[in-house]
Design a protein around this motif. Sequence first.
Motif, PDB file in Angstrom:
ATOM      1  N   GLU A 146       0.859  -1.178   0.000  1.00  0.00           N
ATOM      2  CA  GLU A 146       0.000   0.000   0.000  1.00  0.00           C
ATOM      3  C   GLU A 146       0.898   1.231   0.000  1.00  0.00           C
ATOM      4  OE1 GLU A 146      -2.268   0.319   3.652  1.00  0.00           O
ATOM      5  OE2 GLU A 146      -0.683  -0.674   4.800  1.00  0.00           O
ATOM      6  N   GLU A 147       0.434   2.311  -0.586  1.00  0.00           N
ATOM      7  CA  GLU A 147       1.235   3.529  -0.588  1.00  0.00           C
ATOM      8  C   GLU A 147       1.059   4.228   0.754  1.00  0.00           C
ATOM      9  OE1 GLU A 147       2.052   6.540  -4.013  1.00  0.00           O
ATOM     10  OE2 GLU A 147       0.386   7.339  -2.836  1.00  0.00           O
ATOM     11  N   LEU A 148       2.181   4.424   1.418  1.00  0.00           N
ATOM     12  CA  LEU A 148       2.148   5.044   2.741  1.00  0.00           C
ATOM     13  C   LEU A 148       3.105   6.211   2.811  1.00  0.00           C
ATOM     14  CD1 LEU A 148       2.195   1.966   5.183  1.00  0.00           C
ATOM     15  CD2 LEU A 148       0.215   3.304   4.456  1.00  0.00           C
ATOM     16  N   ILE A 189      19.321   3.982  14.953  1.00  0.00           N
ATOM     17  CA  ILE A 189      18.737   3.705  13.641  1.00  0.00           C
ATOM     18  C   ILE A 189      18.137   4.997  13.091  1.00  0.00           C
ATOM     19  CG2 ILE A 189      17.090   2.272  12.375  1.00  0.00           C
ATOM     20  CD1 ILE A 189      19.384   0.735  13.792  1.00  0.00           C
ATOM     21  N   TYR A 190      18.330   5.217  11.756  1.00  0.00           N
ATOM     22  CA  TYR A 190      17.916   6.501  11.178  1.00  0.00           C
ATOM     23  C   TYR A 190      17.452   6.270   9.736  1.00  0.00           C
ATOM     24  CZ  TYR A 190      18.191  11.670  11.175  1.00  0.00           C
ATOM     25  OH  TYR A 190      17.907  13.017  11.152  1.00  0.00           O
ATOM     26  N   PRO A 191      16.203   5.808   9.534  1.00  0.00           N
ATOM     27  CA  PRO A 191      15.716   5.518   8.182  1.00  0.00           C
ATOM     28  C   PRO A 191      15.362   6.773   7.403  1.00  0.00           C
ATOM     29  CG  PRO A 191      13.975   5.161   9.776  1.00  0.00           C
ATOM     30  CD  PRO A 191      15.210   5.494  10.569  1.00  0.00           C
ATOM     31  N   ALA A 192      15.325   6.629   6.063  1.00  0.00           N
ATOM     32  CA  ALA A 192      14.995   7.750   5.181  1.00  0.00           C
ATOM     33  C   ALA A 192      13.752   7.480   4.336  1.00  0.00           C
ATOM     34  CB  ALA A 192      16.174   8.061   4.260  1.00  0.00           C
ATOM     35  N   PHE A 193      13.242   6.241   4.374  1.00  0.00           N
ATOM     36  CA  PHE A 193      12.110   5.880   3.525  1.00  0.00           C
ATOM     37  C   PHE A 193      11.068   5.106   4.331  1.00  0.00           C
ATOM     38  CE2 PHE A 193      15.664   6.428   0.636  1.00  0.00           C
ATOM     39  CZ  PHE A 193      15.090   7.158  -0.402  1.00  0.00           C
ATOM     40  N   PRO A 194       9.808   5.182   3.928  1.00  0.00           N
ATOM     41  CA  PRO A 194       8.739   4.478   4.651  1.00  0.00           C
ATOM     42  C   PRO A 194       8.983   2.979   4.782  1.00  0.00           C
ATOM     43  CG  PRO A 194       7.789   6.105   3.163  1.00  0.00           C
ATOM     44  CD  PRO A 194       9.263   6.072   2.869  1.00  0.00           C
ATOM     45  N   LEU A 248      10.211  14.469   6.779  1.00  0.00           N
ATOM     46  CA  LEU A 248       9.857  13.347   5.913  1.00  0.00           C
ATOM     47  C   LEU A 248       8.471  12.787   6.232  1.00  0.00           C
ATOM     48  CD1 LEU A 248      13.209  11.299   5.902  1.00  0.00           C
ATOM     49  CD2 LEU A 248      12.498  13.155   4.372  1.00  0.00           C
ATOM     50  N   TYR A 249       7.955  13.089   7.418  1.00  0.00           N
ATOM     51  CA  TYR A 249       6.721  12.465   7.885  1.00  0.00           C
ATOM     52  C   TYR A 249       5.614  12.462   6.831  1.00  0.00           C
ATOM     53  CZ  TYR A 249       7.692  11.653  12.902  1.00  0.00           C
ATOM     54  OH  TYR A 249       8.149  11.174  14.111  1.00  0.00           O
ATOM     55  N   GLN A 271       5.760   5.913  -0.345  1.00  0.00           N
ATOM     56  CA  GLN A 271       6.394   4.743  -0.946  1.00  0.00           C
ATOM     57  C   GLN A 271       5.444   3.550  -0.819  1.00  0.00           C
ATOM     58  OE1 GLN A 271       9.931   3.348   1.106  1.00  0.00           O
ATOM     59  NE2 GLN A 271      10.972   2.880  -0.830  1.00  0.00           N
ATOM     60  N   GLN A 272       5.560   2.603  -1.704  1.00  0.00           N
ATOM     61  CA  GLN A 272       4.817   1.360  -1.567  1.00  0.00           C
ATOM     62  C   GLN A 272       5.449   0.531  -0.439  1.00  0.00           C
ATOM     63  OE1 GLN A 272       1.991   0.209  -3.144  1.00  0.00           O
ATOM     64  NE2 GLN A 272       1.850   2.273  -4.038  1.00  0.00           N
TER      65      GLN A 272
END
Length: 667
Positions: free
Chosen positions: A348-350, A490-495, A520-521, A526-527
């Motif tokens: 799903e696109e989130l 931890i430091y993510p950049a994408f959903p 970024l919220y 992204q799928q």
Amino acid sequence: MSRPEIATQINFERSGYDNEQLLMLYKALLKPRMIEEKMLVLLRQGKISKWFSGIGQEAISIGVTLSLLKEEYILPMHRNLGVFTAREIPLYRLFSQWQGKASGFTKGRDRSFHFGTQEFRIIGMISHLGPQLGVADGIALAHKLQKEQNITAVFTGEGGTSEGDFHEALNIASVWSLPVLFCIENNGYGLSTPTSEQYNCKDLADRAAGYGMESHIIDGNNILEVYSKISQLAESMRNDPRPVLVEFKTFRMRGHEEASGTKYVPDDLMEEWAKKDPVDNFREFLLNQNVLSEALDKEYREEIKSEIDEDLKRANSEAIIEFNESEELNDVYQEFKYQEVSPSEETEELRFIDAISRGLKQSMERHENLVLMGQDIAEYGGVFKITENFVESFGRDRVRNTPICESGILETAMGLSIKGMKAMVEMQFADFVSSGFNPIVNYLAKVNYRWGQNADVVVRMPCGAGVGAGPFHSQTNEAWFTKTPGLKVIYPAFPYDAKGLLNTAINDPNPVLFFEHKALYRSIRQQVPVDYYTLPFGKASLLREGKEISVISFGAAVHWALEILENHPEIQADLLDLRSLQPLDKDAIYNSVKKTGKVIILQEDSVFGGVGSDIAAMIGEECFEFLDAPVVRVGSLETPVPFSKALEEGYLPKKRFEEKILQLLQY
């Protein structure tokens, strides 16, 4: 011939105790005194390095400990030897602990009473004193959530009540009706500072009223009063869970530690309190009551002396601990066997924020022992609405609004972990973690290394600039924690990464700082797989491949790098999104550098002391012969984060990154 009765300085009331109970209390009181007297001899002989004496205060430790059930936790201080002896810890293990040997509790990594033991339900202090009060809250909260009718006792001195942690812990316990027995040993001095310079109220027990708590004042030198009143209170608290504050009036007859001495104490004060010695007075009382005889007293002393001597001999004969580098490194973290849960094909696109929310919710469904805590996270859903509607799904016991007290709540999370639960603490903004810095870097980070207790805590950190939030809501402060052994960052950049890595963070039994960039919220979509899945820590993501230059980044800066590279299609670059800063994917970094020969590191944090500096140093050490140019670091200005849009744009490194990468390519 009867023994002439000698008056005591303490008014003892038998309160219906039979002779066997009275002798049990006396023997328990005598044991720590005799151990201390032996330790003071060994200290003078140079056979132990330091000693914090509790002589004159034994009645408190013994009375409280014997009033509690064996399965109830006690969090003592460094003057509470009686807690350890009353819980019947073998003396040789205590002696080995004080000598830094393997039969102790910390493998030689900490000394005196700075340790815990699940076996005996004792959780030792750290030198910062205050954090253990909030940890007691967490243990008591776990008892309450697990439907156990147990209480938790925690000690502090009158000096420690000046710390903010004391007030935070009392407030949390009161608001949440936690069965914590807060024990203040008011012994007259905090090191050399008298009570008149520590607080300005008549009695410390009076502070309880401000928190809506019950309080009591007890003669801390009267073993019968301590044992009787604490036994009654403990039973009452089990049946009616609530916090209670008890101030024990006592005196410290030795120095803060032996090297300090007691010259700052007036002679008449020492003489007056010497008359109130808890051991001598109780002995005289029992002799007067014909409960104890001189012969029986001698028998007790010989028995205790024999135990001390035999166990000292055993501890002394134990080999000195030898340094083992791999063991030292392996014990920093509790072992975590990562379990791969593959993502489903259905997606799903989130938005970034939705992915975090979905991951958190699915983790709550998988872990019934997971508790969420944070300011406004319950009905309100948090300031970013990540936990919106969670209360309806999981209830207020597991989704808990907290008072504004970051330190106390992080300590509470530690207490939950001690009782085998998991905790997620949401910092409303990552900037606010400074108010909880001490328990993270000095308790959570070190506890597994010190005595094998893990801290199963995730701290979520909404961070970053670019949203006009100014100096107190915009920091990206990951470098405060990446240098602290025992923490994972931890430091993510994408959903997609955010959801999978958050699930892993909650599975991991170690403390994890999970950074979420606010900009970024709602801007990145992204799928994302619909079902639960995990991603491993310590694995970077190679977003673009090229042979000319390596771009290394993380967080929002990854998206700046993508934009610049898209605007310059002629640049053939590897773009590495680190995702995990601790542990760090060194292999991915080195492989890219060896391929391209040029490196630029982009971070949002200011350059000096940032994560990029260490990465640059590592590349210089490990890949020097592969470099065709100096390693370049790009970060924000060496200023606090400004508010206005023009100033913030100038502060952030996006434009400077474009200039620097073009310059580096021409090198």
